[in-house]
Structure formats: C-alpha cells, structure tokens
Design a protein around this motif. Structure first.
Motif, PDB file in Angstrom:
ATOM      1  N   UNK A 287      57.667  26.587  43.660  1.00  0.00           N
ATOM      2  CA  UNK A 287      56.287  26.297  43.261  1.00  0.00           C
ATOM      3  C   UNK A 287      55.325  27.376  43.772  1.00  0.00           C
ATOM      4  N   UNK A 288      55.479  27.762  45.033  1.00  0.00           N
ATOM      5  CA  UNK A 288      54.595  28.790  45.574  1.00  0.00           C
ATOM      6  C   UNK A 288      54.837  30.135  44.906  1.00  0.00           C
ATOM      7  N   UNK A 289      56.092  30.418  44.560  1.00  0.00           N
ATOM      8  CA  UNK A 289      56.385  31.676  43.867  1.00  0.00           C
ATOM      9  C   UNK A 289      55.739  31.678  42.485  1.00  0.00           C
ATOM     10  N   UNK A 290      55.833  30.525  41.777  1.00  0.00           N
ATOM     11  CA  UNK A 290      55.207  30.435  40.459  1.00  0.00           C
ATOM     12  C   UNK A 290      53.687  30.563  40.572  1.00  0.00           C
ATOM     13  N   UNK A 291      53.121  29.905  41.595  1.00  0.00           N
ATOM     14  CA  UNK A 291      51.673  29.988  41.799  1.00  0.00           C
ATOM     15  C   UNK A 291      51.262  31.419  42.119  1.00  0.00           C
ATOM     16  N   UNK A 292      52.043  32.065  43.005  1.00  0.00           N
ATOM     17  CA  UNK A 292      51.735  33.444  43.368  1.00  0.00           C
ATOM     18  C   UNK A 292      51.832  34.364  42.152  1.00  0.00           C
ATOM     19  N   UNK A 293      52.839  34.131  41.311  1.00  0.00           N
ATOM     20  CA  UNK A 293      52.990  34.946  40.097  1.00  0.00           C
ATOM     21  C   UNK A 293      51.802  34.740  39.160  1.00  0.00           C
ATOM     22  N   UNK A 294      51.361  33.478  39.029  1.00  0.00           N
ATOM     23  CA  UNK A 294      50.208  33.186  38.184  1.00  0.00           C
ATOM     24  C   UNK A 294      48.949  33.864  38.737  1.00  0.00           C
ATOM     25  N   UNK A 295      48.746  33.733  40.056  1.00  0.00           N
ATOM     26  CA  UNK A 295      47.578  34.364  40.673  1.00  0.00           C
ATOM     27  C   UNK A 295      47.635  35.881  40.552  1.00  0.00           C
ATOM     28  N   UNK A 296      48.852  36.430  40.696  1.00  0.00           N
ATOM     29  CA  UNK A 296      49.010  37.872  40.576  1.00  0.00           C
ATOM     30  C   UNK A 296      48.653  38.345  39.169  1.00  0.00           C
ATOM     31  N   UNK A 297      49.149  37.604  38.165  1.00  0.00           N
ATOM     32  CA  UNK A 297      48.835  37.963  36.788  1.00  0.00           C
ATOM     33  C   UNK A 297      47.338  37.842  36.519  1.00  0.00           C
ATOM     34  N   UNK A 298      46.727  36.769  37.048  1.00  0.00           N
ATOM     35  CA  UNK A 298      45.293  36.575  36.856  1.00  0.00           C
ATOM     36  C   UNK A 298      44.513  37.722  37.493  1.00  0.00           C
ATOM     37  N   UNK A 299      44.922  38.087  38.699  1.00  0.00           N
ATOM     38  CA  UNK A 299      44.262  39.178  39.394  1.00  0.00           C
ATOM     39  C   UNK A 299      44.437  40.484  38.639  1.00  0.00           C
ATOM     40  N   UNK A 300      45.656  40.727  38.167  1.00  0.00           N
ATOM     41  CA  UNK A 300      45.909  41.960  37.427  1.00  0.00           C
ATOM     42  C   UNK A 300      45.113  41.982  36.134  1.00  0.00           C
ATOM     43  N   UNK A 301      45.020  40.829  35.452  1.00  0.00           N
ATOM     44  CA  UNK A 301      44.228  40.760  34.225  1.00  0.00           C
ATOM     45  C   UNK A 301      42.764  41.040  34.517  1.00  0.00           C
ATOM     46  N   UNK A 302      42.261  40.471  35.641  1.00  0.00           N
ATOM     47  CA  UNK A 302      40.871  40.718  36.020  1.00  0.00           C
ATOM     48  C   UNK A 302      40.647  42.195  36.325  1.00  0.00           C
ATOM     49  N   UNK A 303      41.603  42.776  37.034  1.00  0.00           N
ATOM     50  CA  UNK A 303      41.486  44.198  37.347  1.00  0.00           C
ATOM     51  C   UNK A 303      41.530  45.056  36.087  1.00  0.00           C
ATOM     52  N   UNK A 304      42.456  44.698  35.181  1.00  0.00           N
ATOM     53  CA  UNK A 304      42.549  45.448  33.928  1.00  0.00           C
ATOM     54  C   UNK A 304      41.271  45.304  33.099  1.00  0.00           C
ATOM     55  N   UNK A 305      40.730  44.061  33.091  1.00  0.00           N
ATOM     56  CA  UNK A 305      39.493  43.825  32.360  1.00  0.00           C
ATOM     57  C   UNK A 305      38.344  44.649  32.962  1.00  0.00           C
ATOM     58  N   UNK A 306      38.263  44.661  34.297  1.00  0.00           N
ATOM     59  CA  UNK A 306      37.215  45.443  34.960  1.00  0.00           C
ATOM     60  C   UNK A 306      37.407  46.932  34.693  1.00  0.00           C
ATOM     61  N   UNK A 307      38.662  47.381  34.716  1.00  0.00           N
ATOM     62  CA  UNK A 307      38.940  48.785  34.453  1.00  0.00           C
ATOM     63  C   UNK A 307      38.594  49.154  33.016  1.00  0.00           C
ATOM     64  N   UNK A 308      38.927  48.240  32.096  1.00  0.00           N
ATOM     65  CA  UNK A 308      38.595  48.497  30.688  1.00  0.00           C
ATOM     66  C   UNK A 308      37.090  48.544  30.489  1.00  0.00           C
ATOM     67  N   UNK A 309      36.368  47.629  31.163  1.00  0.00           N
ATOM     68  CA  UNK A 309      34.914  47.623  31.049  1.00  0.00           C
ATOM     69  C   UNK A 309      34.315  48.911  31.613  1.00  0.00           C
ATOM     70  N   UNK A 310      34.833  49.314  32.795  1.00  0.00           N
ATOM     71  CA  UNK A 310      34.340  50.567  33.378  1.00  0.00           C
ATOM     72  C   UNK A 310      34.619  51.749  32.469  1.00  0.00           C
ATOM     73  N   UNK A 311      35.834  51.765  31.911  1.00  0.00           N
ATOM     74  CA  UNK A 311      36.192  52.860  31.000  1.00  0.00           C
ATOM     75  C   UNK A 311      35.309  52.828  29.759  1.00  0.00           C
ATOM     76  N   UNK A 312      35.032  51.608  29.262  1.00  0.00           N
ATOM     77  CA  UNK A 312      34.159  51.486  28.087  1.00  0.00           C
ATOM     78  C   UNK A 312      32.756  51.972  28.391  1.00  0.00           C
ATOM     79  N   UNK A 313      32.256  51.603  29.596  1.00  0.00           N
ATOM     80  CA  UNK A 313      30.914  52.065  29.973  1.00  0.00           C
ATOM     81  C   UNK A 313      30.870  53.585  30.082  1.00  0.00           C
ATOM     82  N   UNK A 314      31.930  54.135  30.670  1.00  0.00           N
ATOM     83  CA  UNK A 314      31.975  55.590  30.791  1.00  0.00           C
ATOM     84  C   UNK A 314      32.013  56.251  29.418  1.00  0.00           C
ATOM     85  N   UNK A 315      32.813  55.665  28.522  1.00  0.00           N
ATOM     86  CA  UNK A 315      32.902  56.216  27.174  1.00  0.00           C
ATOM     87  C   UNK A 315      31.563  56.114  26.460  1.00  0.00           C
TER      88      UNK A 315
END
Length: 397
Positions: A287-315
């Motif tokens: 259960x904790x591994x599944x939760x950690x994987x979910x949180x990791x994916x959520x965090x990575x998605x947030x980071x990717x979204x922030x990176x995409x937004x920053x890249x879009x702003x720069x563009x």
C-alpha cells in the motif's frame, strides 16, 4: 516510504520479539510447574513407603522380641501393607546377614542382598531413617527397580536386618502416560548417577533406554551449578532439536525429575502471530509503495506541467521579442526618408530624429563617433584658415 516501512517493521519485529519472550516464559513456567508437581508425587510415594516400611519393621521387631519371626504371618502383614500402597511392587524382610527371609510376594527363593549399598549403609550405623537406592536390577526378576529400605533392630538394639520396598520403574511409565506434554515434549526421572529411571515417551535410541546415563554436557553443567532446580534450553541428541528443560532434585532422595517442552509445541500460536504480522507488513508495504508511486507520478506531472509552462512563457517572450525585431527589420527594409542636408530621418509620426537615435531605437546597432580622413583634412583646413584670418585681423589692429 522507506522510513515509514522501517518504522512499521521495527514495531512489528519488537512486538513479535516480546511475544516470543512471553511464550518462552510461559514454557518455562509450564515445565517448572510440571517438574514441581512430579517431584511432589515422587517424594510423596517415598514418604508413604517410609511409613509402610516403618510399620513392617515395627511388626518384625515385635515378633523378634516375643517368639521369633513367623515368616507366614510377617509375609501376610507385608502383603496387606502393599495393598494399602499400590505404588509399591513388593515388600521383603532380610536378616542381619542379608538373606531375604520372606516378603509380600510369597517368593521363597534364597536371595542375599548384603552386597547392596543400602544394606551396608544401614548395617554399619544405628540410623533407622529411610535409605533409597539408585536404580537397581532385581536379583530375582532382573527388572529395573528403585529400592527403599529401613533398618530394624534386635531386642538389645543391635542390627537385626532390613525391611525393603521396591518400586518397578514400569509404574512411572503408567503414571507419565496420562500427561499431556505435547508432541515433542518429554518427562523423565534420573538417579544420582544420571541413569535413566523412566522416560515418556521412550525413543529407540540408546540414550532413551532405562539405565542409560547419556545426558548432554549442558545438563551436567546445570546440575553442578544448580543442585536443586534450574530451567534452561538444550539440544536433545535423540532428534537434534532444542527443548526447554526444567529439572528438580527430589527432596531428601537421590533422584531428579525432568520436564521438557519443545518450541515446536509451545510456539505454534506464536508462529501464527508471526505469519499474520508478516502478511500485514507485506500488505502495508504494498500500500505504501502504491501510494508513493502515485505521489511520485503526481509530483512528476506537476513538475512537468511547471516546466512546460515555464518553457511556454519563455517561448512567448522570445516570440514577442522576435516579432518586435521583425517589426524593426521591416522598418529598416522599407524606404527611409532622410534630410539631404542635416541627415535627420523622418519617423512614422512625421517627426525628425537624428540618424543615430533612429537606428538605436529601431535596431540593435550601437554607434561610436569618430572622423574620417577626408573630414579630418577638411576640418584642419577650415581651422587653419580661421586661425590665419584671426591673426591678420590682429596685426592690422
């Protein structure tokens, strides 16, 4: 996740460790209680035999004092005493030379017991207390027995002989067979020389046979260090498995009672607890591994979204800058209206700006001012001409 799981494993491990210690303690108490109970029964049997032998000895002394020993009457009296105490196999009376005169079994076979240690001990001193032998083989039947004996005296107080009572070791097998000691547990009796008197259940190996004095070195050391009682763990040679063992020295008598119990029996419930704990830990980890994987994916998605937004702003910023540059380039590529005399440039707002200012605002070009050779010569000519005119005017004045 690692820290949370480590904490959970430590908690469950500590709980199982304490639970294991609790079960070990319960096993210790169980063997101690069993050994104490059996020691009490064993001691009671010999105490009751002492009373019976005392009674037969008194009867023997009375017959000696009055008219001599009546073997028939004395045998009948001894038989009645055996009926009172069923633990006793036989009671016999021997004279001062060690010759058995009569007994409760009615056997008249001539037997001499003067070579027995208990006989020599009683004949060499006035002590009329009960003397109990180590494990012995009967001279008539050849069966293993425990013999208890008391001295009786002649009228003048001299040694008259001994009254002996025997207990067949089979009695202890019957007694122990009713005990519930688990599949791998055992109870036994050994004499002062560690020879096996009784054991339940018996094994086929030599160490489990009556009369064997094969015991572990650990047991010898424990008896030497704790003569009365001790509880410890040791590995049995009969199956090379560990047992919890408690021995007790029988009060006043040269025997030891042993009670053993196997971890395979008393840890059954603990093994179930450990199994349940392990399953719960595995589920918790999953259960904790599944939760950690979910949180990791959520965090990575947030980071990717922030990176995409920053890249879009720069563009977007770069596009704006590019568009502005294109506008400036278009301005520079078109027809530029410039004054033929002062070289000022007309802007879109119909104002006139210096050439340098116009290009600085509409391009990335920067200006540095200098003078070309032609202009330099021209300026020098003008300067010399002005200086000459000034000098001539001064002279005329």
């Amino acid at each position: 996740m690692i820290l949370v799981n480590l904490f959970a494993y430590l908690m469950v491990g500590n709980s199982l460790y304490n639970s294991r210690k609790h079960y070990d303690r319960l096993a210790e108490v169980a063997t101690q209680n069993l050994a104490k109970s059996l020691e009490g029964n064993f001691s009671d049997i010999l105490d009751k035999m002492n009373i019976v032998l005392y009674s037969v000895g008194e009867e023997t002394e009375e017959q000696l004092a009055s008219h001599g020993i009546d073997k028939g009457a004395l045998s009948a009296y001894a038989k009645r005493q055996v009926q009172v105490l069923p633990e006793v196999d036989t009671i016999a009376i021997a004279d001062s030379a060690g010759n058995v005169l009569c007994g409760s079994d009615g056997i008249t076979t001539s037997v001499n017991i003067s070579d027995r240690d208990y006989f020599r001990k009683l004949s060499n001193g006035p002590d009329q207390q009960l003397v109990v032998s180590n494990l012995l083989k009967g001279k008539v039947t050849g069966n293993w027995r425990i013999i208890a004996a008391r001295r009786y005296n002649n009228r003048n107080g001299s040694f008259g002989g001994v009254v002996i009572g025997t207990i067949d070791v089979d009695y202890f097998d019957k007694l122990f067979s009713h005990l519930d000691i688990g599949k791998y547990g055992a109870v036994g009796v050994r004499d002062a020389d560690f020879r096996l008197v009784a054991l339940h259940p018996k094994g086929k190996e030599a160490a489990s046979q009556i009369g064997s004095n094969i015991i572990s070195q650990k047991t010898r050391e424990m008896i030497q260090a704790n003569p009365v009682t001790a509880t410890y763990k040791t590995v049995f040679a009969r199956d090379n498995k560990e047992r919890m063992v408690t021995f007790r020295k029988v009060a006043k008598y040269p025997y030891y009672i042993f009670a053993t119990i196997s971890p395979a029996d008393y840890l059954t419930s603990w093994h179930k607890e450990a199994g349940v704990g392990l399953v719960l830990l595995l589920l918790f980890t999953a259960m904790t591994a599944a939760s950690a994987r979910f949180l990791y994916k959520s965090k990575m998605n947030a980071l990717l979204h922030a990176e995409a937004k920053r890249y879009g702003d720069e563009m977007k910023q770069e596009n704006e800058e590019l568009n502005a540059a294109l506008v400036r380039i278009k301005r520079l590529e078109g027809i530029i209206s410039i004054c033929s005399y002062c070289k000022k440039i007309r802007t879109q707002e119909d104002s006139w700006e210096q050439l340098e200012k116009y290009f600085s605002e509409h391009s990335d070009a920067m200006f540095s001012h200098g003078i070309c050779p032609h202009c330099a010569d021209e300026q020098q000519r003008i300067f010399r001409k002005a200086a000459t005119s000034h000098k001539e005017g001064a002279n005329s004045t």
